[in-house]
Write a protein that holds these residues in place. Structure first.
Motif, PDB file in Angstrom:
ATOM      1  N   THR A   1       6.522 -11.000  -7.958  1.00  0.00           N
ATOM      2  CA  THR A   1       7.833 -11.004  -8.627  1.00  0.00           C
ATOM      3  C   THR A   1       8.234 -12.396  -9.089  1.00  0.00           C
TER       4      THR A   1
ATOM      5  N   TYR B   1      10.152  -7.734  -0.500  1.00  0.00           N
ATOM      6  CA  TYR B   1      10.758  -6.868  -1.514  1.00  0.00           C
ATOM      7  C   TYR B   1      10.772  -7.530  -2.904  1.00  0.00           C
ATOM      8  N   GLN B   2      11.952  -7.804  -3.469  1.00  0.00           N
ATOM      9  CA  GLN B   2      12.016  -8.375  -4.826  1.00  0.00           C
ATOM     10  C   GLN B   2      12.025  -9.906  -4.825  1.00  0.00           C
TER      11      GLN B   2
ATOM     12  N   TRP C   1       4.502  -6.437  -7.225  1.00  0.00           N
ATOM     13  CA  TRP C   1       4.800  -5.114  -7.774  1.00  0.00           C
ATOM     14  C   TRP C   1       3.904  -4.794  -8.971  1.00  0.00           C
ATOM     15  N   THR C   2       3.022  -3.835  -8.817  1.00  0.00           N
ATOM     16  CA  THR C   2       2.224  -3.340  -9.946  1.00  0.00           C
ATOM     17  C   THR C   2       3.140  -2.818 -11.044  1.00  0.00           C
ATOM     18  N   TRP C   3       4.288  -2.335 -10.674  1.00  0.00           N
ATOM     19  CA  TRP C   3       5.271  -1.773 -11.597  1.00  0.00           C
ATOM     20  C   TRP C   3       5.578  -2.735 -12.746  1.00  0.00           C
TER      21      TRP C   3
ATOM     22  N   GLU D   1       4.624   1.032  -3.593  1.00  0.00           N
ATOM     23  CA  GLU D   1       5.749   0.427  -4.309  1.00  0.00           C
ATOM     24  C   GLU D   1       5.510  -1.064  -4.537  1.00  0.00           C
ATOM     25  N   TRP D   2       5.154  -1.771  -3.469  1.00  0.00           N
ATOM     26  CA  TRP D   2       4.883  -3.200  -3.600  1.00  0.00           C
ATOM     27  C   TRP D   2       3.950  -3.654  -2.478  1.00  0.00           C
TER      28      TRP D   2
ATOM     29  N   SER E   1       4.743   2.796 -10.862  1.00  0.00           N
ATOM     30  CA  SER E   1       3.463   2.080 -10.837  1.00  0.00           C
ATOM     31  C   SER E   1       2.358   2.929 -11.447  1.00  0.00           C
TER      32      SER E   1
END
Length: 430
Positions: free
Chosen positions: A331, A351-352, A357-359, A396-397, A413
């Motif tokens: 991130t 987290y962020q 994150w592949t997203w 998710e991550w 993702s």
């Protein structure tokens, strides 16, 4: 002189095309024979077949997530089901044009003190919604999702469908006008949001951090404005009659984004330009932080030139190496120091705040392919596809040690990774 320049340009194009052809030929066999890619695509289709919520850890259908897998859902669902989800967002649209973050069946909406404040509307009999007000991407995400739906299905008539007293087309523009009317910094000519980490929806203050409070620090950032720019492009393409009004707005936002948020000296985006002062101590240099996700979306919005994209990619790769993370989906780097966020999940590399994150990483891959960095795209994509195979799921991550965490069926993702692979396969074929 003109003919000489034309000849030189022609020779340059020939040499460049020849080189790209050679690279593509070298890549083609590796891409076609990559077993991870085949596994990931098959797995992605299996995951999106099972629903529209963000993943197994979520009950809601979120617009910022749905926007990133609606194209993949179109491969396995009839268009009516895809369209019905979009209708729910419009039925729950606020009386000022704002768009909710997500929706959930009314019977599953549990009122908990300190939890979501649910949003209801007489137009929607089954679902209620909620809005993480610290973010400013819901309206842009819905416009982008409708655009992708129309592009994928050809169902442009959906734009003329009436929901309440307004057509879908009118509601899209109403949503965009909400950002200008209620989330606009006159000083900067940009939309504002709360102080979050990159594209995240957790602000610095409050133990949860998803709602604007009296302690919120407002700012303009790259992610929100890049998302708005993409949405304006989509709106114009959906309805060319809106071009005269929105193209001027688009061009001004693009100009102001680079004026206020691009750091020419360091060749990166400034994390935040504050409207009423930074929440962080003066001793902390926030501009040392590089925003991976926001940079990827800025490239998608067409804000960076070829050489700037290459510099950005090089910085991302260096950040991955320095942090020990698994992919350029990282991130931010370096992460915000311990204690910068009240939310306990927002520790460094949590987290962020430095989670991988592949997203968003896969969206950077898509842009690398689009702008001709095919070899680099292939190299940076493989860590993302490999961990899907190793962990048998779309998590998710990931931590800085590449350990999976969060939902194991994160559809966002799956959607962006599937698209990245398809774009790469198409590029080497052509």
């Amino acid at each position: 002189m003109k003919s000489v320049c034309g000849l030189l340009l022609g020779l340059f194009v020939l040499v460049s095309c020849g080189n790209n052809s050679k690279i593509s030929q070298e890549l083609k066999q590796s891409v076609v024979e990559n077993k991870d890619f085949a596994f990931v695509k098959k797995k992605a289709l299996e995951v999106v077949k099972t629903g529209f919520n963000a993943g197994d850890g979520y009950g809601e259908v979120w617009i910022r997530d749905y926007n990133t897998f609606i194209e993949l859902s179109a491969e396995v669902y009839p268009k009516e089901e895809l369209k019905e989800n979009l209708r729910v967002f419009f039925r729950l649209q606020g009386d000022d044009g704002n768009i909710i973050d997500g929706f959930i069946p009314k019977e599953k909406a549990v009122d908990v003190e300190g939890g979501y404040t649910y949003i209801y509307n007489d137009l929607e009999p089954i679902y209620c919604g909620h809005k993480n007000t610290v973010e400013t991407d819901h309206e842009a995400s819905l416009v982008q999702a409708v655009y992708k739906y129309v592009q994928k299905t050809g169902d442009k008539e959906f734009l003329n469908e009436k929901i309440g007293d307004k057509t879908v087309a009118d509601r899209l523009e109403w949503a965009m006008e909400f950002l200008i009317n209620h989330r606009w910094s006159d000083e900067h000519g940009l939309v504002w949001g709360a102080t979050t980490s990159d594209w995240g929806d957790v602000q610095h203050c409050h133990p949860w951090g998803v709602y604007i409070t009296e302690d919120t620090k407002y700012c303009v950032d790259i992610y929100d404005n890049a998302m708005f720019l993409i949405a304006i492009d989509n709106l114009i393409e959906l309805d060319s009659t809106k071009k005269e009004k929105w193209q001027t707005i688009h061009d001004n936002i693009a100009k102001n984004t680079m004026k206020h948020l691009w750091d020419k000296e360091n060749q990166k985006f400034i994390p935040h330009v504050y409207l009423d002062g930074s929440p962080f101590p003066a001793s902390f240099n926030e501009n040392e932080i590089f925003y991976h996700g926001g940079t990827a979306i800025a490239i998608e919005a067409g804000l960076l030139k070829q050489d700037q994209i290459k510099v950005s990619l090089d910085k991302m790769i260096a950040n991955v190496k320095a942090s020990g993370a698994g992919s350029i989906g990282l991130t931010v780097y370096p992460p915000y120091p311990e204690g910068s966020f009240e939310n306990k999940g927002m520790v460094p590399y949590g987290y962020q705040n430095g989670g991988d994150w592949t997203w968003f990483g896969a969206r950077m891959i898509q842009q690398l392919v689009k702008y001709g960095f095919v070899e680099e795209a292939y190299e940076q994509l493989q860590p993302m596809t490999n961990r899907v195979v190793v962990n048998d799921g779309f998590y998710e991550w990931y931590t800085e040690k590449n350990e999976p965490t969060g939902s194991g069926t994160f559809r966002g993702s799956a959607g962006v990774l599937y698209k990245a692979i398809e774009m790469l396969e198409d590029a080497v074929e052509k």
